[in-house]
Design an enzyme around this catalytic site. Structure first.
Site, PDB file in Angstrom:
ATOM      1  N   GLU A 198       2.057  12.868 -18.155  1.00 59.19           N
ATOM      2  CA  GLU A 198       3.453  12.649 -18.534  1.00 59.19           C
ATOM      3  C   GLU A 198       3.802  11.164 -18.565  1.00 59.19           C
ATOM      4  OE1 GLU A 198       4.749  16.854 -16.361  1.00 59.19           O
ATOM      5  OE2 GLU A 198       5.478  14.934 -15.582  1.00 59.19           O
ATOM      6  N   ARG A 208     -12.490  -7.345   7.184  1.00 55.42           N
ATOM      7  CA  ARG A 208     -12.514  -5.929   7.550  1.00 55.42           C
ATOM      8  C   ARG A 208     -11.988  -5.681   8.960  1.00 55.42           C
ATOM      9  NH1 ARG A 208     -15.498  -2.361   4.410  1.00 55.42           N
ATOM     10  NH2 ARG A 208     -16.640  -3.291   2.669  1.00 55.42           N
TER      11      ARG A 208
END
Length: 496
Positions: A138, A117
């Site tokens: 789509e 991190r």
């Protein structure tokens, strides 16, 4: 006791029990979501978000234009040896890989639990939620339609299985969220085709591609389906919060279930997602394409170049990749006229499409200006390829043809339903617009900062442009003096 009175008392007691259980469940969900939110916020990095760390994580929200950034920016900067093994849907992910500097994936934010991190910078792109739902619908139809070259669904699924077993590449059907959306739509397309054949339907009466029931699942049915509720709606918020059904967090399913059941708890998820956007190195917007690309090059690209120069990796990483300019990401290989070859290449995916990158690399010293130049060339090639592939796919479901003009004809009721179902994404997108505006303002200020301006112009070898100017200034002044003296002499001769 009177039977009627007895029934009334029993119903009252039953209602009381149900109400108590409901309150208990509500409180339980609130505690679960609150605990997750507070824990998530405690883990946020508080370091300088404007500085690129060792590892760049591109959190790719689907249908935001992320593959363009990957191929036309990041592949120009990072060599394959610096890229982490692909992590699409948790495939081949190994964060401990030596020299791993770039991770690009559809995995949600929870993957950072596997990353260092304090050494990871995150970037992402967001899109108007309504447009993203349209695009998701789509693309689901487009990819599923490629399988219609097969005579039936059984043949299509068998061919898919054989192809996936023969290739080491990552198929679209392995990747979140398409591993869920494409098979669902594929099955639906075959069912509608079989129904047309059984009823001998040749003419489609509807002129609205988003409501062409005999050919394709209507958009309204799509957005109201439980699968869309699970994966599509508020997808960007859940992905950035790390709560998709592809999450690395064991509590993700319960948190997401509680938020779906008690909508008001979505505010906790939204706050976590907003905080994570705040801590990102860069947040782009699909709609502000030109401005986003320029900012990415100057905010992210410039720092990557600087890092690679310092680590002596720029010669390997910063390259003009000609093969990548002609390829696309997963499931987006170029369409040709052969149906069987078309479906084969479509299913092989991104891994196969880009596997030859290192073999066709022309190495050059990279700069922000050069990065933008190669981006323009690359994106032009990608758009042409995508347009050809899209046309070829939609031919299989003609007369359905998804266009910007057709979107404008979608009833307001459907648009309002999409907005209602994506309320968290709408608010997160508005928040991202504010971040984007601030980024643009900060980038503009930095462009005119003397120290930054000086460091932007760097030749290979590390020589600054200002040093070159200072070194050549005496010669320039001498040249100007000589020109001036000669001009003066000619003027005197003319007067005489």
């Amino acid at each position: 006791m009177d039977p009627t009175l007895k029934s009334t008392v029993l119903l009252m007691l039953l209602g009381l029990v149900v109400n108590v259980l409901s309150i208990t469940d509500s409180e339980h969900c609130q505690n679960v979501v609150k605990k997750w939110a507070f824990t998530s916020l405690d883990h946020e990095v508080k370091e300088d978000k404007h500085t690129l760390n060792d590892l760049l994580f591109f959190l790719h929200v689907p249908r935001t234009g992320g593959r363009t950034y990957f191929h036309c920016f990041l592949k120009k900067l990072y060599s394959n040896s610096l890229e982490c093994p692909r992590s699409y849907d948790k495939l081949r992910f190994d964060p401990s890989k030596a020299k791993c500097r770039l991770l690009t994936t559809h995995d949600d934010y929870s993957i950072t639990s596997k990353l260092p991190r304090d050494r990871t910078s995150v970037v992402t792109i967001l899109r108007n939620p309504v447009d993203r739902v349209f695009s998701t619908y789509e693309f689901s139809v487009e990819v599923a339609a490629r399988f219609l070259v097969h005579p039936n669904l059984t043949s299509a699924t068998q061919m898919t299985g054989r192809l996936r077993s023969k290739t080491n590449g990552v198929s679209t059907l392995d990747i979140w969220p398409w591993k869920y959306l494409v098979p669902w739509m594929r099955e639906d397309l075959f069912a509608r085709r079989d129904a047309r054949k059984a009823r001998v339907i040749n003419d489609i009466n509807s002129s609205d591609p988003y409501n062409m029931e005999d050919m394709v699942m209507p958009l309204l049915d799509y957005i109201d389906n439980p699968i869309a509720h699970e994966i599509v709606h508020n997808g960007a918020t859940f992905q950035i919060a790390g709560l998709t059904n592809n999450s690395y967090l064991p509590e993700a399913h319960e948190v997401r279930h509680c938020v779906e059941k008690y909508k008001k708890l979505g505010e906790y998820v939204l706050q976590v997602a907003k905080k994570r956007l705040d801590n990102m190195l860069y947040v782009g917007l699909t709609e502000d394409h030109r401005k986003s690309a320029t900012m990415f090059a100057n905010v992210v690209g410039a720092q990557v170049i600087s890092q690679l120069v310092e680590s002596n990796a720029i010669g390997e990483g910063a390259a003009v990749n000609k093969s990548a300019e002609q390829s696309t990401s997963f499931s987006d290989s170029e369409v040709d006229g052969n149906d069987h070859q078309n479906i084969t290449s479509d299913e092989k995916g991104d891994e196969a499409a880009t596997s030859s990158d290192d073999n066709e690399v022309k190495q050059e010293t990279m700069s922000v200006g050069k990065l933008m130049e190669t981006y323009e060339v690359c994106i032009s090639g990608l758009r042409k390829t995508q347009a050809r592939r899209r046309i070829a796919s939609l031919k299989r479901i003609s007369p359905a043809n998804f266009t910007k003009e057709a979107r404008l004809q979608v009833p307001q009721m459907v648009l309002q339903q999409i907005q209602r179902l994506n309320n968290l994404d709408l608010e997160l997108y508005e928040y991202a617009q504010g971040i984007f505006a601030k980024q643009h303002e900060q980038a503009a200020e930095k462009m005119f900062d003397p120290d930054t301006l000086g460091s932007m112009f760097i030749y290979s070898g590390g020589t600054k442009l200002w040093d070159v100017i200072l070194w050549t200034m005496p010669f320039v002044l001498l040249f100007i003096f000589i020109v001036f003296v000669n001009a003066k002499r000619r003027t005197l001769k003319v007067k005489i």
